[in-house]
Enzyme design. Structure first.
Site, PDB file in Angstrom:
ATOM      1  N   ASP A  10     -33.219   9.106  -3.399  1.00  0.00           N
ATOM      2  CA  ASP A  10     -32.638  10.131  -4.269  1.00  0.00           C
ATOM      3  C   ASP A  10     -31.149  10.236  -3.946  1.00  0.00           C
ATOM      4  O   ASP A  10     -30.774  10.618  -2.837  1.00  0.00           O
ATOM      5  CB  ASP A  10     -33.366  11.469  -4.009  1.00  0.00           C
ATOM      6  CG  ASP A  10     -32.910  12.560  -4.958  1.00  0.00           C
ATOM      7  OD1 ASP A  10     -32.074  12.284  -5.826  1.00  0.00           O
ATOM      8  OD2 ASP A  10     -33.406  13.695  -4.821  1.00  0.00           O
ATOM      9  N   ASP A 105     -30.712   8.558 -10.979  1.00  0.00           N
ATOM     10  CA  ASP A 105     -30.349   8.733  -9.572  1.00  0.00           C
ATOM     11  C   ASP A 105     -31.549   8.724  -8.636  1.00  0.00           C
ATOM     12  O   ASP A 105     -31.429   9.122  -7.476  1.00  0.00           O
ATOM     13  CB  ASP A 105     -29.525  10.014  -9.380  1.00  0.00           C
ATOM     14  CG  ASP A 105     -30.280  11.256  -9.806  1.00  0.00           C
ATOM     15  OD1 ASP A 105     -31.346  11.123 -10.420  1.00  0.00           O
ATOM     16  OD2 ASP A 105     -29.797  12.364  -9.525  1.00  0.00           O
ATOM     17  N   GLU A 106     -32.694   8.281  -9.100  1.00  0.00           N
ATOM     18  CA  GLU A 106     -33.892   8.257  -8.253  1.00  0.00           C
ATOM     19  C   GLU A 106     -34.668   6.978  -8.500  1.00  0.00           C
ATOM     20  O   GLU A 106     -34.796   6.533  -9.640  1.00  0.00           O
ATOM     21  CB  GLU A 106     -34.827   9.400  -8.630  1.00  0.00           C
ATOM     22  CG  GLU A 106     -34.485  10.741  -8.057  1.00  0.00           C
ATOM     23  CD  GLU A 106     -35.489  11.767  -8.537  1.00  0.00           C
ATOM     24  OE1 GLU A 106     -36.588  11.838  -7.967  1.00  0.00           O
ATOM     25  OE2 GLU A 106     -35.184  12.484  -9.494  1.00  0.00           O
TER      26      GLU A 106
END
Lengths: 427, 81
Positions: A10, A105-106
């Site tokens: 993350d 973003d993960e």
């Protein structure tokens, strides 16, 4: 059965951190990444420093400024974030081909079969963190969660921020669950949390102790899923981003910079969205039959974490499958005109569903429909080369110029998402 | 604060083993030294690929664009405190 080894990566305060990496004068300062100040926009990401003042994703910049008067507004730069995402995904692929892009973003990484080669899961996590810093920038950091399924790996990744590294094992799971609020788990949203709280469930440990019967009585079949979350069970596999997902719908939505009362302006935007939807259907080589139009009025029904606006929608089935923007528009226009909506409109969206492959297809007997297919292919080619709407239907001249918003990122990595669009006046 | 510029500039850069590094550029009759290249990313202008260099020195941050088709540099943005 041997335990799997899953990592969840993350990126911390992603858009804000990337902007601070690009511009060192923003480092250590409260910043908010937003859309254009001339459009209706919200805070898409805030820096660690801004979060300390209570600035959160989704609030208006005006609200953010009230909480933190010195906050710096940075206009989002989608290409920048996509590039860094591609870079960190590429780094992850060095450790296993099983990378699932969960959002911009993960990502999840399954290293069950490869961890030993790199010295174990913790060693892989440390190497990833160091390589991400080296190749994405010294200011860019990530939190890594390690566990034996996706649910627990994601939970582990959320526990320590920024720059955390947490491992959940069968041995420490219970202790972690006993102190972790239910809303931290993936799958328990704002809707469920207050209802679970009323049942006396505040932590994941409390949830584990609830009987399936009680949960099913309150939540229906979702009660079974909640029980699994409480027990930390998740058998879902990693879905590598390179494996094509079955595309179920194609959609676009647009939020007007100001509420629009002129029905013709709304109709023109609907037409534009239909053209975009059709173009994406053609790119994905799909034909659709069900047209769903929805819109949101400016009227606020209630306010909790967000403002809830009055929404309307209807769908129509076309006589034949199509990937022609004009045919989609005629259906959407019918929905819009029959609704006789007199209130100002804030947002409008269109979705094409019931998709199928173009072949086998019965050819039309009408020669003009053959020409139309050729024209559409040519227009797509020109627009691909010179930019979207370089060539367009005459009825769209003078319409609002639209582009993909920051929330639409990653749609080149993940198919089947409704793109969010922002706009300014067409020059 | 950010200032949108979008003006052509002359850049002294090194091209080495596939890596482009801008060192200094001239803009409005001034020569500006670059001390850090903080980020490089790609963008597209139609079918043309452009590289964006986010660079800085002790006084300001700059965004430089290099168009690979025209081989021209543009100063897109300046950030001054």
């Amino acid at each position: 059965m041997s335990k799997r080894l899953i990592l969840h990566i993350d990126m911390n305060s992603y858009f804000a951190t990337v902007e601070q990496q690009a511009n060192p004068f923003l480092r250590g300062k409260p910043i908010a990444v937003t859309g254009s100040p001339y459009t209706r926009t919200v805070v898409g990401a805030s820096s660690v420093e801004a979060k300390k003042f209570g600035v959160k994703t989704g609030m208006s910049f005006y609200e953010a400024e009230k909480l933190c008067p010195q906050i710096i507004r940075v206009i989002s730069d989608p290409d920048k974030y996509s590039e860094i995402t591609k870079r960190f995904i590429h780094i992850m692929e060095r450790y296993s081909p099983l990378v699932e892009v969960f959002s911009i973003d993960e990502a999840f990484l399954d290293i069950t079969d490869t961890a030993e080669r790199f010295g174990g899961a913790v060693a892989v996590a440390r190497k990833l963190k160091s390589e991400i810093r080296n190749q994405c920038g010294e200011w860019v950091s990530c939190s890594v969660g390690i566990s034996y399924n996706k649910l627990l790996a994601k939970l582990a990744g959320e526990i320590e921020k920024p720059d955390g590294l947490v491992v959940i094992t069968p041995g420490n799971k219970e202790a972690i669950f006993a102190r972790t609020p239910i809303e931290r788990a993936n799958g328990i949203g704002w809707g469920c949390t207050p209802r679970l709280n009323l049942m006396g469930v505040r932590t994941l440990g409390d949830l584990a102790e609830m009987s399936v019967g009680e949960l099913v009585q309150e939540f229906g079949s979702y009660g079974y899923k909640l029980k699994e979350i409480g027990l930390g069970i998740d058998e879902s596999p990693i879905r590598p981003y390179w494996e094509p997902e079955e595309l179920k719908s194609v959609g676009h939505q647009y939020t007007f910079p100001q509420d629009v009362s002129d029905s013709r302006v709304v109709e023109q935007m609907i037409f534009k969205l239909c053209e975009l939807v059709a173009r994406r259907a053609r790119q994905q080589e799909k034909l659709g039959r069900e047209v769903h139009l929805w819109w949101r009025s400016a009227k606020v029904l209630r306010v909790d974490h967000h403002k809830h606006f009055e929404s309307f929608g209807r769908q129509i089935s076309l006589p034949n499958h199509t990937q022609d923007g004009l045919a989609i528009f005629w259906a959407a226009q019918r929905i819009w005109q029959e609704a006789k909506f007199g209130e100002p409109v804030r947002l409008v969206g269109i979705v094409l569903r019931n998709l199928k492959d173009p072949l086998p297809q019965q050819l039309s007997l009408l020669p003009e429909s053959w020409t139309r297919g050729k024209v559409m292919a040519l227009v797509d080619k020109i627009n691909e080369k010179y930019g979207a709407f370089a060539i367009q239907q005459g009825a769209l001249l003078g319409s609002v110029r639209i582009k993909r918003n920051m929330n639409g990122y990653g749609s080149d990595l993940k198919a089947g998402k409704t793109d969010l669009l922002v706009g300014g006046l067409e020059s | 604060m950010f200032e949108w510029i979008d003006e052509p500039i002359k850049v002294l850069a090194s091209f080495d083993k596939g890596l482009v590094t801008p060192h200094k550029f001239s803009w409005r009759k001034r020569v500006i030294q670059i001390s850090n290249v903080n980020m490089i990313h790609r963008t597209r202008d139609g079918t043309v690929t452009c590289y964006i260099f986010s660079v800085s020195n002790g006084t300001a941050a700059y965004k430089l664009k290099f168009n690979v088709a025209t081989m021209k540099w543009t100063l897109e943005q300046v950030y001054n405190e």
